[in-house]
Enzyme design. Structure first.
Site, PDB file in Angstrom:
ATOM      1  N   TYR A   1     -25.883  27.934  21.704  1.00  0.00           N
ATOM      2  CA  TYR A   1     -25.012  27.817  22.884  1.00  0.00           C
ATOM      3  C   TYR A   1     -23.876  28.828  22.844  1.00  0.00           C
ATOM      4  O   TYR A   1     -23.244  29.033  21.807  1.00  0.00           O
ATOM      5  CB  TYR A   1     -24.403  26.414  22.942  1.00  0.00           C
ATOM      6  CG  TYR A   1     -25.392  25.326  23.249  1.00  0.00           C
ATOM      7  CD1 TYR A   1     -26.077  25.298  24.463  1.00  0.00           C
ATOM      8  CD2 TYR A   1     -25.651  24.333  22.316  1.00  0.00           C
ATOM      9  CE1 TYR A   1     -26.988  24.281  24.742  1.00  0.00           C
ATOM     10  CE2 TYR A   1     -26.557  23.312  22.587  1.00  0.00           C
ATOM     11  CZ  TYR A   1     -27.225  23.296  23.801  1.00  0.00           C
ATOM     12  OH  TYR A   1     -28.119  22.306  24.072  1.00  0.00           O
TER      13      TYR A   1
ATOM     14  N   CYS B   1     -25.484  22.417  17.229  1.00  0.00           N
ATOM     15  CA  CYS B   1     -25.888  21.611  18.383  1.00  0.00           C
ATOM     16  C   CYS B   1     -25.815  20.127  18.012  1.00  0.00           C
ATOM     17  O   CYS B   1     -25.525  19.769  16.879  1.00  0.00           O
ATOM     18  CB  CYS B   1     -27.310  21.963  18.811  1.00  0.00           C
ATOM     19  SG  CYS B   1     -27.598  23.728  19.006  1.00  0.00           S
ATOM     20  N   MET B   2     -26.142  19.280  18.960  1.00  0.00           N
ATOM     21  CA  MET B   2     -26.082  17.840  18.715  1.00  0.00           C
ATOM     22  C   MET B   2     -27.068  17.420  17.618  1.00  0.00           C
ATOM     23  O   MET B   2     -26.760  16.580  16.770  1.00  0.00           O
ATOM     24  CB  MET B   2     -26.390  17.082  20.007  1.00  0.00           C
ATOM     25  CG  MET B   2     -26.124  15.595  19.918  1.00  0.00           C
ATOM     26  SD  MET B   2     -26.544  14.707  21.419  1.00  0.00           S
ATOM     27  CE  MET B   2     -25.258  15.226  22.536  1.00  0.00           C
ATOM     28  N   ASP B   3     -28.255  18.053  17.622  1.00  0.00           N
ATOM     29  CA  ASP B   3     -29.337  17.603  16.737  1.00  0.00           C
ATOM     30  C   ASP B   3     -29.920  18.697  15.848  1.00  0.00           C
ATOM     31  O   ASP B   3     -30.804  18.422  15.046  1.00  0.00           O
ATOM     32  CB  ASP B   3     -30.493  17.053  17.588  1.00  0.00           C
ATOM     33  CG  ASP B   3     -29.998  16.301  18.785  1.00  0.00           C
ATOM     34  OD1 ASP B   3     -29.348  15.264  18.579  1.00  0.00           O
ATOM     35  OD2 ASP B   3     -30.207  16.772  19.923  1.00  0.00           O
TER      36      ASP B   3
ATOM     37  N   HIS C   1       0.861  -1.181   0.000  1.00  0.00           N
ATOM     38  CA  HIS C   1       0.000   0.000   0.000  1.00  0.00           C
ATOM     39  C   HIS C   1       0.898   1.232   0.000  1.00  0.00           C
ATOM     40  O   HIS C   1       1.832   1.308   0.794  1.00  0.00           O
ATOM     41  CB  HIS C   1      -0.881  -0.040   1.261  1.00  0.00           C
ATOM     42  CG  HIS C   1      -2.005   0.942   1.266  1.00  0.00           C
ATOM     43  ND1 HIS C   1      -2.920   1.053   0.240  1.00  0.00           N
ATOM     44  CD2 HIS C   1      -2.384   1.866   2.189  1.00  0.00           C
ATOM     45  CE1 HIS C   1      -3.807   1.995   0.543  1.00  0.00           C
ATOM     46  NE2 HIS C   1      -3.504   2.504   1.708  1.00  0.00           N
TER      47      HIS C   1
ATOM     48  N   ARG D   1      -7.430  -2.037  -5.938  1.00  0.00           N
ATOM     49  CA  ARG D   1      -8.326  -1.924  -4.777  1.00  0.00           C
ATOM     50  C   ARG D   1      -8.926  -0.532  -4.848  1.00  0.00           C
ATOM     51  O   ARG D   1      -8.331   0.441  -4.415  1.00  0.00           O
ATOM     52  CB  ARG D   1      -7.528  -2.111  -3.473  1.00  0.00           C
ATOM     53  CG  ARG D   1      -6.731  -3.426  -3.407  1.00  0.00           C
ATOM     54  CD  ARG D   1      -6.027  -3.586  -2.059  1.00  0.00           C
ATOM     55  NE  ARG D   1      -5.137  -2.494  -1.729  1.00  0.00           N
ATOM     56  CZ  ARG D   1      -3.824  -2.480  -1.937  1.00  0.00           C
ATOM     57  NH1 ARG D   1      -3.223  -3.543  -2.476  1.00  0.00           N
ATOM     58  NH2 ARG D   1      -3.095  -1.436  -1.590  1.00  0.00           N
TER      59      ARG D   1
END
Ligand SMILES: *Cc1c(COP(=O)(O)O)cnc(C)c1O
Length: 373
Positions: A268, A314-316, A170, A223
């Site tokens: 935030y 934010c997270m979501d 590789h 590959r």
């Protein structure tokens, strides 16, 4: 992990793009060379099974994964083509590999001894298919010294526990304009090949970058990974001399739209404060989906216009500044094209100071993958 099917954030995977990328790569190969599609890490986030289907339809004759569990997922899905695990599997799992005809990567003779023991204890009679890894400069796995190859080859060829199926290396810098290190690795590869008396069925050195920019030394398998997904392996450093078709886009929708007065802040830390009255849209996606927090200040596309991500991600959820009022349900393109404007995975990666590989496979299982043909 619950998949967010009722939420309008989605990865859209264009299977025909994968098909086209692979088909065009296969067409460029001479007829002694095969293409094994690399579908590790859930097909670089695109879906391992769906990617493998498209790639095989396009002419791929084998699959590569990073870990045994990924190989088993493909066997369970019904794929019968050769599958190579590119990473080191604990030799204790050798019997599972023979049982599913999965080929193992070998890094040293000790591994072979332990695998042989495991197979003997389990009473396995079929040979384990093995590919010998050579470390010519990647510094990851494989024999470093051609002098060690003889003993390994003897064991793999003479012991009925093994079928010496392949040998490979590789390259660390195949995607770079500076070819000096590549040439060093290639010289070491040739030194290994010089002590190999009989070549196994598969001899392989090429990832996408090597197959694109150093095709002279392809061996008899490439590959093919990232370029199969339509991404330039070098990011922007080198130009791919043909067109790749990106397969992944990411879309969402406005789920909440409001006007805020000058002086109001967003998210935030209150890091963003509106300098005038502004329209703000909320998107139901965040860093828990793999849309990184570092993308604060980056942009998305609404109605063909670039809109800034304002305030902390934010997270979501995250917020964007809209040029005017748009209704809830308006489509938002986060990766992909909208009315001639485009945000690529590379753009996202550049903003995050990383590579598109990491962005693509970083999208989490909470994001549904929608397949288009
Ligand atoms: C991941 C990987 C590849 C595929 O690399 P791309 O840059 O995605 O083409 C090929 N070979 C090995 C050993 C790998 O680990």
């Amino acid at each position: 992990m619950a998949v967010g099917k009722t939420r309008p954030s989605r990865l859209i995977i264009d299977r025909s793009a994968i098909y086209q990328n692979v088909k065009e790569a296969v067409d460029r190969l001479d007829d002694r060379t095969e293409l094994f599609m690399v579908v590790k890490a859930n097909g670089y986030g695109h879906g391992a099974v769906e990617t493998a289907q498209a790639a095989i339809k396009a002419g791929a004759t084998g699959l590569c994964v990073a870990i045994l569990d990924e190989a088993l997922e493909l066997r369970t899905a019904g794929f019968t083509v050769p599958i190579l695990v590119l990473g080191i599997t604990a030799p204790q799992h050798a019997a599972i590999m023979t049982g599913h005809q999965i080929s193992a990567t070998v890094g040293d003779v000790e591994w072979l001894r332990q695998a042989k023991d495991t197979l003997a204890k389990a009473g396995v009679e079929e040979p384990l298919h093995v590919h010998m890894a050579l470390d010519t400069g990647m510094g990851r796995i494989g024999l470093q010294d051609p002098a060690d190859l003889g003993a390994a080859v003897t064991l793999m060829t003479e012991d009925p526990a093994f079928d010496f199926e392949g040998i490979f290396t590789h390259f660390a810098t195949a995607d770079s304009a500076d070819t000096a290190y590549f040439e060093e690795q290639l010289a070491r590869w040739h030194a290994f090949m010089a002590v190999l008396e009989k070549r196994p069925r598969y001899v392989h050195v090429s990832n996408s970058a090597t197959s694109i920019w150093h095709a002279v030394c392809n061996g008899n398998i490439i590959r093919y990974g990232v370029a199969g997904y339509g991404l330039n392996p070098s990011g922007g450093e080198l130009t791919v001399p043909y067109q790749l078709h990106p397969a992944m886009s990411l879309t969402s929708q406005l789920v909440y739209v409001k006007k805020i007065a000058a002086g109001r802040s967003i998210s935030y830390g209150a890091t963003y404060t509106a300098s005038e009255d502004e329209w703000i849209g909320t998107l139901p996606i965040g860093y828990a989906d793999g849309y990184e927090r570092r993308l604060q200040g980056f942009h998305v596309l609404v109605d063909g216009q670039f809109c800034e991500i304002v305030g902390r991600i934010c997270m979501d959820q995250l917020m964007i500044r809209l040029p005017r009022e748009y209704p809830v349900g308006t489509k938002v393109t986060m990766v992909g094209t909208d009315q001639g404007q485009r945000i690529s995975l590379q753009d996202v990666a550049t903003y995050c100071d990383t590579i598109h590989y990491e962005i693509a496979c970083g999208f989490t299982a909470r994001l549904p993958r929608d397949y288009r043909n």
